[in-house]
Design an enzyme around this catalytic site. Structure first.
Site, PDB file in Angstrom:
ATOM      1  N   GLU A  50       3.141 -38.117 -62.909  1.00 35.65           N
ATOM      2  CA  GLU A  50       3.378 -38.267 -61.284  1.00 35.65           C
ATOM      3  C   GLU A  50       2.891 -39.568 -60.811  1.00 35.65           C
ATOM      4  O   GLU A  50       2.992 -39.806 -59.645  1.00 35.65           O
ATOM      5  CB  GLU A  50       2.947 -37.094 -60.531  1.00 35.65           C
ATOM      6  CG  GLU A  50       3.440 -35.761 -60.895  1.00 35.65           C
ATOM      7  CD  GLU A  50       4.843 -35.598 -60.592  1.00 35.65           C
ATOM      8  OE1 GLU A  50       5.246 -35.759 -59.305  1.00 35.65           O
ATOM      9  OE2 GLU A  50       5.776 -35.024 -61.447  1.00 35.65           O
TER      10      GLU A  50
ATOM     11  N   HIS B 260       0.162 -32.686 -55.409  1.00 34.68           N
ATOM     12  CA  HIS B 260      -0.517 -33.964 -55.910  1.00 34.68           C
ATOM     13  C   HIS B 260      -2.053 -34.091 -55.432  1.00 34.68           C
ATOM     14  O   HIS B 260      -2.438 -33.576 -54.582  1.00 34.68           O
ATOM     15  CB  HIS B 260       0.471 -35.115 -55.560  1.00 34.68           C
ATOM     16  CG  HIS B 260       1.574 -35.361 -56.282  1.00 34.68           C
ATOM     17  ND1 HIS B 260       2.646 -35.643 -55.322  1.00 34.68           N
ATOM     18  CD2 HIS B 260       2.086 -35.029 -57.413  1.00 34.68           C
ATOM     19  CE1 HIS B 260       3.756 -35.713 -56.185  1.00 34.68           C
ATOM     20  NE2 HIS B 260       3.459 -35.308 -57.492  1.00 34.68           N
TER      21      HIS B 260
ATOM     22  N   CYS C 100       1.814 -41.154 -49.586  1.00 32.14           N
ATOM     23  CA  CYS C 100       3.003 -40.917 -50.409  1.00 32.14           C
ATOM     24  C   CYS C 100       3.947 -42.142 -50.262  1.00 32.14           C
ATOM     25  O   CYS C 100       4.746 -42.574 -51.310  1.00 32.14           O
ATOM     26  CB  CYS C 100       3.884 -39.761 -49.978  1.00 32.14           C
ATOM     27  SG  CYS C 100       3.083 -38.227 -50.525  1.00 32.14           S
TER      28      CYS C 100
END
Length: 446
Positions: free
Chosen positions: A174, A250, A369
């Protein structure tokens, strides 16, 4: 060697929408089928970039992906011209079509893992695009992401680009959302902290039971090898499986680090004490600040709602360390109270700046993000594509570009409009000229 950390934010794409595609991302699922405003989202993102550039930060821009992804739909058996592919995909397999229309590349923390030259054996900055195999809509991104990164960081003397890891859950990667670099100075060797959710090849190890663990230790180890990292300065730590089941999909939703500070929730990691020991050993026991937020002060639920850890922790040019937070942190009483106290305590964080990124927040992504962190020396800065830096000229040009090409209202049903594909391609073709990227999209090579 004098280095600074640059932030490269992803431009929000023209098909920004709320289709609720991301299982395990509470904000994404809770806002499914809401009406989005791509123009407002893109302008909000640009405003944050410009504000950081005005603070003296080195700020860059990364282009979005082409969406809808007609090529992935053709691979799945939809035929005819582009309009027919869209029409039939939406009719026969709407969930697949919506996934192929996602603008999720706006969350650039998932674009890649980056290791600065101070940490790598060949003294180059290394990039590995994330494969994002856990979510189909994001697994469509890595090839184009790699093209864009190569067009931005295009000097082979300074930058090394790797292919993304194998497209398999065993190597689920990720990107920077599960990777943090800690150091005393950006130009000195630091500790690269990889946080994983599970062991892919050992079912006897702890893992979440409700939501998927998207990052594997095997993927993290592979990236560390590709980047030629020093084993003594590379730390692998497991995320607490329970917080993944609580919606912390995450690590950057529960922890953020910068230089000699790791700011994290009490429940973030499976073995916090071991993590602390390993980090300190990699930094030669020099002074370091572990700022642990007690669950009694901020619950995991409040952390997820406000994205207090999905914030940017940055050092301004005067060396002041500040937090770039979403407005939701100011609106959450427990979080706001904690942050006010934090800036008064004896630690390097002195201030919090709040930004409106609601269009992103509603889809499950805060300020952290939206950006990819890249530590660069002066020579490496000179090797970056100059058109991709944020300044008055680029801000004005990109604002005009968004206002020219973006819609101010999109519902999931609107994504099947063939005209939207034409509008998006026209927009992206013009963007590659503004940012001097060349032909990074497949439609440009047809």
């Amino acid at each position: 060697m004098k280095c600074v950390e640059a932030n490269f934010d992803g431009l929000v794409g023209p098909t920004h929408n709320y289709a609720g595609l991301s299982v395990g991302n509470v904000a994404s699922k809770s806002n499914a089928n809401a009406v989005s405003n791509p123009k407002q989202a893109a302008l909000q993102g640009l405003a944050k970039m410009k504000s950081l550039a005005d603070m003296g930060m080195l700020q860059g821009v990364l282009a979005p992906q082409e969406r809808p992804d007609i090529y992935s739909l053709r691979r799945l058996g939809f035929t005819g011209d582009d309009a027919n592919v869209m029409r039939e995909a939406y009719k026969q397999a709407p969930h697949i079509f919506l996934a192929s229309s996602s603008a999720s590349s706006m969350w650039t923390a998932n674009a890649a893992t980056v290791s600065p030259s101070a940490d790598t054996a060949d003294n180059k900055v290394h990039f590995t695009p994330a494969n994002l195999t856990n979510k189909y809509h994001r697994s469509l991104e890595p090839v184009t992401t790699g093209n864009i990164l190569k067009a931005v960081f295009n000097d082979e003397r300074h930058f090394a680009h790797h292919m993304h890891l194998p497209d398999n859950d065993h190597f689920g990667d990720e990107g920077a959302a599960n990777h943090t670099r800690l150091c005393h100075e950006y130009g000195e060797p630091g500790v690269e902290l990889f946080v994983y959710g599970k062991h892919a090849f050992d079912d006897n190890q702890p893992k979440p039971s409700k939501f998927p663990a998207r990052q594997t230790i095997e993927a993290s180890q592979a990236v560390a090898r590709l980047h030629q990292l020093n084993n003594t300065r590379t730390v692998f730590a497991q995320q607490n499986p329970q917080v993944i089941d609580d919606g912390v999909f995450h690590n950057d939703v529960i922890a953020v680090g910068n230089r000699n500070v790791l700011f994290y929730h009490q429940d973030a990691f499976l073995d916090t004490e071991r993590l602390k020991t390993d980090v300190l050993a990699g930094l030669d026991e020099r002074p370091f600040h572990f700022i642990e937020v007690p669950r009694d002060s901020v619950s995991v639920q409040d952390a997820v709602k406000s994205y207090v850890f999905n914030t940017q922790l940055i050092n301004l040019p005067n060396d002041e360390m500040v937090i770039i937070a979403p407005m939701e942190c100011q609106q959450n009483p427990a979080v706001y109270s904690y942050l006010q106290q934090l800036t008064q305590d004896n630690n390097p964080i002195t201030n919090v700046h709040y930004f409106d990124v609601k269009q992103s927040m509603q889809n499950g992504g805060g300020p952290a993000c939206l950006r990819l962190r890249v530590a660069l020396s002066e020579q490496e800065q000179g090797g970056v594509n100059k058109a991709c830096w944020m300044n008055e000229r680029s801000y004005t040009a990109l604002q005009a570009w968004v206002n020219k090409h973006y819609r101010d209202r999109i519902h999931a049903d609107d994504l099947a409009d063939p005209q939207l594909l034409i509008e998006s391609r026209n927009a992206l073709d013009e963007l590659t000229q503004i940012l001097n990227l060349g032909s990074v999209y497949r439609f440009q090579k047809a």
